[in-house]
Design an enzyme around this catalytic site. Structure first.
Site, PDB file in Angstrom:
ATOM      1  N   ASP A   1       0.946  -1.180  -0.079  1.00  0.00           N
ATOM      2  CA  ASP A   1      -0.079  -0.129   0.141  1.00  0.00           C
ATOM      3  C   ASP A   1       0.829   1.185   0.000  1.00  0.00           C
ATOM      4  O   ASP A   1       2.073   1.058   0.261  1.00  0.00           O
ATOM      5  CB  ASP A   1      -0.709  -0.050   1.274  1.00  0.00           C
ATOM      6  CG  ASP A   1      -1.720  -1.107   1.338  1.00  0.00           C
ATOM      7  OD1 ASP A   1      -2.038  -1.543   0.230  1.00  0.00           O
ATOM      8  OD2 ASP A   1      -2.552  -1.238   2.015  1.00  0.00           O
TER       9      ASP A   1
ATOM     10  N   LYS B   1      -3.740   3.399  -2.311  1.00  0.00           N
ATOM     11  CA  LYS B   1      -4.988   4.026  -2.840  1.00  0.00           C
ATOM     12  C   LYS B   1      -4.560   5.285  -1.744  1.00  0.00           C
ATOM     13  O   LYS B   1      -4.210   5.316  -0.786  1.00  0.00           O
ATOM     14  CB  LYS B   1      -6.289   3.095  -2.025  1.00  0.00           C
ATOM     15  CG  LYS B   1      -6.114   2.021  -3.027  1.00  0.00           C
ATOM     16  CD  LYS B   1      -7.264   1.153  -2.263  1.00  0.00           C
ATOM     17  CE  LYS B   1      -6.873   0.358  -1.177  1.00  0.00           C
ATOM     18  NZ  LYS B   1      -7.822  -0.914  -0.947  1.00  0.00           N
TER      19      LYS B   1
ATOM     20  N   MET C   1      -8.541   7.707   9.203  1.00  0.00           N
ATOM     21  CA  MET C   1      -8.824   8.148   7.952  1.00  0.00           C
ATOM     22  C   MET C   1      -9.681   9.325   8.150  1.00  0.00           C
ATOM     23  O   MET C   1     -10.647   9.814   7.626  1.00  0.00           O
ATOM     24  CB  MET C   1      -9.455   7.480   6.905  1.00  0.00           C
ATOM     25  CG  MET C   1      -8.630   6.011   6.593  1.00  0.00           C
ATOM     26  SD  MET C   1      -9.240   4.748   5.388  1.00  0.00           S
ATOM     27  CE  MET C   1     -10.002   3.991   6.724  1.00  0.00           C
TER      28      MET C   1
HETATM   29  N1  SAH Z   1      -4.289  -0.916   8.933  1.00  0.00           N
HETATM   30  C1  SAH Z   1      -3.888   0.254   9.114  1.00  0.00           C
HETATM   31  C2  SAH Z   1      -4.813   1.308   8.764  1.00  0.00           C
HETATM   32  C3  SAH Z   1      -5.043   1.485   7.405  1.00  0.00           C
HETATM   33  S1  SAH Z   1      -6.345   2.828   7.201  1.00  0.00           S
HETATM   34  C4  SAH Z   1      -3.483   0.215  10.634  1.00  0.00           C
HETATM   35  O1  SAH Z   1      -3.790  -0.709  11.187  1.00  0.00           O
HETATM   36  O2  SAH Z   1      -2.862   1.259  11.036  1.00  0.00           O
HETATM   37  C5  SAH Z   1      -5.177   4.171   6.698  1.00  0.00           C
HETATM   38  C6  SAH Z   1      -5.198   5.153   8.063  1.00  0.00           C
HETATM   39  O3  SAH Z   1      -4.402   4.481   9.104  1.00  0.00           O
HETATM   40  C7  SAH Z   1      -4.556   6.515   7.527  1.00  0.00           C
HETATM   41  O4  SAH Z   1      -5.543   7.483   7.098  1.00  0.00           O
HETATM   42  C8  SAH Z   1      -4.360   6.890   9.138  1.00  0.00           C
HETATM   43  O5  SAH Z   1      -5.616   7.191   9.689  1.00  0.00           O
HETATM   44  C9  SAH Z   1      -3.767   5.759   9.722  1.00  0.00           C
HETATM   45  N2  SAH Z   1      -2.344   5.569   9.719  1.00  0.00           N
HETATM   46  C10 SAH Z   1      -1.519   4.524   8.843  1.00  0.00           C
HETATM   47  N3  SAH Z   1      -0.243   4.956   9.263  1.00  0.00           N
HETATM   48  C11 SAH Z   1      -0.381   5.805  10.056  1.00  0.00           C
HETATM   49  C12 SAH Z   1       0.741   6.750  10.617  1.00  0.00           C
HETATM   50  N4  SAH Z   1       2.071   6.478  10.679  1.00  0.00           N
HETATM   51  N5  SAH Z   1       0.659   7.640  11.370  1.00  0.00           N
HETATM   52  C13 SAH Z   1      -0.760   8.181  11.541  1.00  0.00           C
HETATM   53  N6  SAH Z   1      -1.846   7.508  11.129  1.00  0.00           N
HETATM   54  C14 SAH Z   1      -1.410   6.463  10.317  1.00  0.00           C
END
Ligand code: SAH
Length: 467
Positions: A247, A269, A382
């Site tokens: 991703d 995405k 998100m």
């Molecule tokens: N599977 C992922 C979430 C995917 S949805 C998890 O468990 O974290 C994508 C969202 O995850 C982003 O829009 C944000 O809200 C969050 N996210 C992912 N990486 C991040 C990071 N390093 N810092 C802050 N938010 C993060």
């Protein structure tokens, strides 16, 4: 990276070294590991240099080279004590088409020499671009200790067997053969050449009889960004992967852990609009694993949290492909760690909801009143683009204006930043300072609670909602 690591062919090519003393000798020693034709210009050759000349390994000259001495020269080491002389000679050498190394002046170099661990033909080069030579030496010592002394013999023997291995189909079958041969036990044992040859024959016979192997897919949690937050299993699978489908939010540091020859497919995405459809991602997964590859499907954070894991798992189940899921650290957990806060705390919130403020259809509706009333904390994924929506919904549901909100962006990455604010103010703050990186919005968790720990006990109380 300012310097590209490459290995330069020097066999039978001309190399010129100018300079006296230890440093010039050190340059020679490196080049003499190869079959280069070396000419050294020095007015006071060391004993070592004299011995090399006597053995015919170098040509010794007095004085300094002139332009014609640089004809057809591949590499030039300028190790003269005078910077001015080095600069002048470097010009002549470059004019003649040579590439130049100037002693102790990385900025004046076309190439620099790494520290090496030599298990010819296996060579490990370690470079710090001149920034930390002591660190390079330390790493060299570690790698020296790691690699068995006769690794080179094993590699040479394997090379002599390469033609026979062509009997196996190109690609995965051959890679699997070599992976079996270069197993950790074989690398660390001092087996004789004869036994090794026998091993190669037996192994080849076994691999020739092997059925076409079906590939597999491991869904691997890549965590929030910092590669140190990966599980050991994730690291191992990444290292073994032949195909990595990832991703957008998977960090560069994590991707670097995969083999360079692996095939990388970016199915990133972004925000609301989708760039690669789920159907196309599913197609990649099925196609690559059906071709027999070990596929790692890397997902940011934990694969089971807003990762559309089920859709991909079911596409693979339909195609009869073996799958596994390796959990990762979800952003909310990493964010809490960064805040040095608990996601749940006795007497504050006995539950935490991981939620999103938008889904495939747009803004995501929830039972806001119930969420506010329940007194639990929220970790919103998100949520960047729906911050104002979220704010309005929570206020309408009766949450207090001063409800504590903490936003953490780019969690665990060098550019991480965060702030704690209130329900009425946080959305504006996100807009004011361009908070456009991946973000977690914590509702009911924030540093204020540390100072008011004794009296601020729950989201319910924090928001002063009457029950
Ligand atoms: N599977 C992922 C979430 C995917 S949805 C998890 O468990 O974290 C994508 C969202 O995850 C982003 O829009 C944000 O809200 C969050 N996210 C992912 N990486 C991040 C990071 N390093 N810092 C802050 N938010 C993060």
């Amino acid at each position: 990276m300012d310097f590209l690591p490459i290995f330069v062919a020097t066999k039978d090519r001309k190399v010129v070294v100018v300079g006296d003393g230890q440093m010039a000798d050190a340059k020679c020693r490196g080049v003499l590991k190869t079959a280069a034709s070396v000419t050294v210009y020095t007015d006071s050759p060391s004993d070592e240099a004299l011995a090399w000349a006597e053995q015919g390994r170098i040509a010794l000259r007095c004085g300094l080279p002139i332009a014609s001495d640089f004809e057809f020269v591949t590499l030039f080491y300028a190790a003269h004590e005078s910077d001015a002389v080095n600069d002048e000679l470097a010009l002549l050498a470059r004019d003649a088409g040579a590439i130049v190394n100037v002693l102790d002046r990385t900025d004046a170099c076309d190439f620099i020499t790494p520290a090496i661990v030599d298990r010819d033909p296996v060579v490990v080069a370690i470079g710090t671009e001149g920034s930390a030579p002591v660190l390079a030496r330390q790493i060299k010592a570690d790698v020296e200790a790691m690699l068995p002394a006769d690794l080179g013999r094993l590699a040479r023997l394997a090379n002599s067997f390469r033609a026979k291995v062509r009997a196996l189909p190109e690609g995965l079958a051959r890679r699997n053969f070599w992976k079996d041969f270069f197993s950790p036990t074989r690398l660390s044992s001092g087996t004789s050449d004869k036994t090794l040859r026998l091993d190669l024959e037996t192994l080849l016979a076994r691999h020739m009889g092997a059925e076409h192997e079906m590939g597999s897919v491991a869904f691997v949690g890549a965590g929030p960004g910092d590669p140190d937050l990966l599980t050991l299993k994730a690291r191992r699978l990444l290292h073994e992967a032949e195909v990595v489908i990832h991703d957008r939010l998977v960090s560069r540091g994590v991707l670097e852990l995969a083999r360079r020859e692996a095939k990388f497919i970016d199915v990133g995405k972004k925000g609301f609009g989708e760039q690669v459809t789920q159907a196309v991602i599913n197609e990649h997964l099925v196609r690559e694993s059906q071709a027999g590859s070990k596929v790692v499907r890397l997902k940011g954070g934990d694969p089971s949290v807003f990762g559309r894991l089920d859709e991909e798992l079911s596409a693979l189940a339909d195609a009869g492909i073996a799958c596994s899921v390796v959990p990762g650290i979800t952003s909310a957990a990493a964010g809490a760690a960064s805040l040095k806060q608990s996601l749940t705390r006795r007497d504050r919130n006995s539950s935490i909801t991981l939620m999103t403020a938008h889904d495939a259809k747009g803004y995501a509706e929830h039972d806001w009143r119930q969420l506010v009333r329940s007194g639990q904390a929220l970790a919103i994924y998100m949520g960047r683009k729906s911050a104002s929506f979220l704010q309005a919904r929570l206020l309408m549901a009766g949450a207090d204006n001063d409800l504590v909100i903490t936003c953490v962006e780019n969690i665990s990455r060098p550019e991480e930043r965060r702030f704690t604010s209130t329900l009425t103010q946080f959305a504006q703050r996100l807009d004011d300072d361009n908070w456009n990186g991946p973000l977690i919005i914590f509702v009911g968790i924030g540093k204020e609670q540390v100072s008011h720990a004794a009296n601020a006990t729950s989201l319910k109380e924090l928001s002063h909602v009457s029950y």
